[in-house]
Design a protein around this motif. Structure first.
Motif, PDB file in Angstrom:
ATOM      1  N   GLY A 329      32.813  17.775  83.036  1.00 33.94           N
ATOM      2  CA  GLY A 329      32.769  16.026  82.670  1.00 33.94           C
ATOM      3  C   GLY A 329      33.372  16.615  80.936  1.00 33.94           C
ATOM      4  N   VAL A 330      33.686  15.610  80.060  1.00 33.52           N
ATOM      5  CA  VAL A 330      34.285  15.718  79.367  1.00 33.52           C
ATOM      6  C   VAL A 330      32.919  16.552  77.657  1.00 33.52           C
ATOM      7  N   ALA A 366      30.923  15.050  87.194  1.00 33.27           N
ATOM      8  CA  ALA A 366      31.696  14.187  86.568  1.00 33.27           C
ATOM      9  C   ALA A 366      32.969  13.169  87.591  1.00 33.27           C
ATOM     10  N   PRO A 367      33.524  12.452  87.181  1.00 30.65           N
ATOM     11  CA  PRO A 367      32.476  11.572  86.748  1.00 30.65           C
ATOM     12  C   PRO A 367      31.521  10.822  87.250  1.00 30.65           C
ATOM     13  N   ALA A 369      29.230   7.024  86.428  1.00 28.90           N
ATOM     14  CA  ALA A 369      28.890   5.579  85.700  1.00 28.90           C
ATOM     15  C   ALA A 369      27.793   5.655  84.942  1.00 28.90           C
ATOM     16  N   LYS A 370      27.833   5.225  84.100  1.00 31.91           N
ATOM     17  CA  LYS A 370      26.376   4.561  83.329  1.00 31.91           C
ATOM     18  C   LYS A 370      25.725   3.566  84.410  1.00 31.91           C
ATOM     19  N   ASP A 396      28.613   6.477  79.628  1.00 34.50           N
ATOM     20  CA  ASP A 396      28.920   7.384  81.118  1.00 34.50           C
ATOM     21  C   ASP A 396      29.637   9.141  81.121  1.00 34.50           C
ATOM     22  N   VAL A 397      30.194   9.354  81.748  1.00 33.13           N
ATOM     23  CA  VAL A 397      31.327  11.138  81.599  1.00 33.13           C
ATOM     24  C   VAL A 397      31.783  11.038  82.410  1.00 33.13           C
ATOM     25  N   GLU A 398      32.730  10.647  81.348  1.00 35.08           N
ATOM     26  CA  GLU A 398      34.383  11.102  82.269  1.00 35.08           C
ATOM     27  C   GLU A 398      34.776  12.563  82.632  1.00 35.08           C
ATOM     28  N   ARG A 399      35.781  12.681  83.151  1.00 35.25           N
ATOM     29  CA  ARG A 399      36.027  13.430  84.192  1.00 35.25           C
ATOM     30  C   ARG A 399      36.791  14.404  83.610  1.00 35.25           C
TER      31      ARG A 399
END
Length: 416
Positions: A329-330, A366-367, A369-370, A396-399
């Motif tokens: 994740g980012v 990741a990703p 979603a909230k 949210d956690v982006e890849r």
């Protein structure tokens, strides 16, 4: 706003929250015909010692002389005590709760407007109110607004208003009955089958006490704008003033609904709701011996319920309960919590002692979603489980990009 599903785990400490009491016999005194004239509320009977019995879990519960009864917590849907809760019985005018509910939902979705005129057809007309019918007393071929008709159903228990509204919304009473049964299925009223809009005697018109409690909860939850009508004590139409037949509205300020019913076959029925100290309970009495009995038995259930149970909130919606590790994740972690309000019913005095434990998924990637479920929270009292709820990602956690994922993978190799 949607609510969290009822918790699935129950401890011995909460055994009384899912009780089926030993069935009690209904009194056999004959029932008189319902009157359509203005109702004079019954006075509360002098206090008397309440008969009690012990259920299979050792909980002391009331003994009531009727065919079926239920006491339900509104917030959770938990049945605190019951007798013959799932037996289909004639519901008499408790049927009208579904009629009024569908009208209220029609008002909410714009299918009908409050001022729309509704015609009193010959098939719906009370024929002058003869024969002991419950009537709103709208003249033949006259028109009344949807809102007046709704009050005629809820307060005056008008068979004429019920049929007229059924024809107006459903095209015919048969069409409306199909809508009633479809909505009952949607709400999970598995022991209920409606045959008409007013609750007139019909072998195919049956409902269980549990199902009627579910319907009452739906009215309170989904028809909040119109629910205050159920607490109105009187209604005047065509120069005729009629009192609400729910005697508890006159004697208990915490009671704010819902509906009475009576036929010779159904006996005296009452679905009621009360709210005390923030906790709402719903009771259903079916086939009591008299108006006084249905009111007294409802008082017994409310007093017993509030004396023996309270609500606990193990965790607040949106609050961070923990942080879960995320790979690729980012960001390396995501905060976790519950998305919606969570309420449990516990024995009186135990709310302060409720403890919680959070378990998070150790292999999140990741990703994310909230709102995605990433674990669970379990509530306990005295070391025994009371219930559980899903724990979700609060953001949210982006890849991450290719090189960052590669870096994390290499770091992971050397950290093993």
């Amino acid at each position: 706003m949607s609510r969290l599903p009822t918790a699935s785990l129950l401890s011995a400490a909460l055994a009384g929250a899912l009780i089926t009491a030993a069935p009690t016999a209904a009194l056999s005194a004959p029932h008189g015909k319902a009157r359509a004239a203005a109702h004079k509320p019954a006075k509360a009977a002098a206090p008397a010692e309440q008969a009690m019995t012990t259920d299979a879990n050792g909980q002391s519960v009331p003994v009531l002389a009727n065919k079926a009864w239920v006491l339900m917590n509104y917030n959770t849907g938990q049945v605190l005590a019951a007798s013959n809760a799932d037996e289909p019985l004639p519901p008499a005018s408790l049927t009208k709760m579904m009629t009024s509910y569908l009208v209220e939902q029609g008002l909410k979705n714009g299918k009908v407007k409050p001022t729309d005129p509704v015609t009193m057809s010959e098939s719906a007309w009370c024929r002058g109110g003869k024969g002991g019918d419950s009537c709103m007393f709208v003249p033949l071929n006259a028109q009344a607004s949807v809102m007046d008709m709704l009050r005629g159903v809820v307060i005056a228990s008008g068979n004429d208003a019920s049929k007229a509204l059924a024809e107006h919304l459903g095209g015919s009473e048969a069409g409306f009955v199909a809508m009633m049964n479809a909505e009952a299925k949607k709400l999970g009223m598995s022991k209920t089958q409606f045959a008409n809009a007013a609750g007139l005697p019909d072998p195919n018109n049956k409902a269980s006490a549990r199902d009627l409690a579910v319907l009452a909860a739906a009215i309170i939850r989904n028809s909040a704008e119109y629910y205050p009508i159920y607490a109105e004590r009187e209604f005047t139409y065509n120069g005729i003033k009629q009192g609400n037949r729910n005697a508890l509205l006159y004697t208990d300020p915490t009671v704010d609904g819902l509906k009475t019913g009576h036929t010779d076959e159904a006996g005296y029925c009452l679905t009621a709701s009360a709210k005390r100290n923030g906790m709402r309970l719903i009771s259903v009495i079916m086939n009591a011996d008299s108006k006084q009995a249905r009111a007294d038995q409802t008082r017994v259930l409310f007093n017993w319920g509030y004396a023996n149970f309270e609500e606990a909130t193990p965790a607040q919606a949106g609050a961070t309960l923990g942080s879960a590790k995320v790979t690729y994740g980012v960001v390396p972690t995501v905060n976790a919590g519950i998305a919606q309000p969570w309420t449990l019913v516990v024995p009186k005095g135990q709310a302060a002692g409720v403890q919680t434990a959070v378990t998070l998924n150790p292999a999140l990637e990741a990703p994310i979603a909230k709102g995605a479920v990433i674990g669970k929270i379990v509530a306990t009292a005295n070391g025994k489980p009371l219930g559980e709820a899903p724990v979700v990602a609060l953001a949210d956690v982006e890849r991450a990009g290719f090189f960052e994922r590669l870096r994390q993978r290499v770091v992971g190799w050397f950290s093993k």
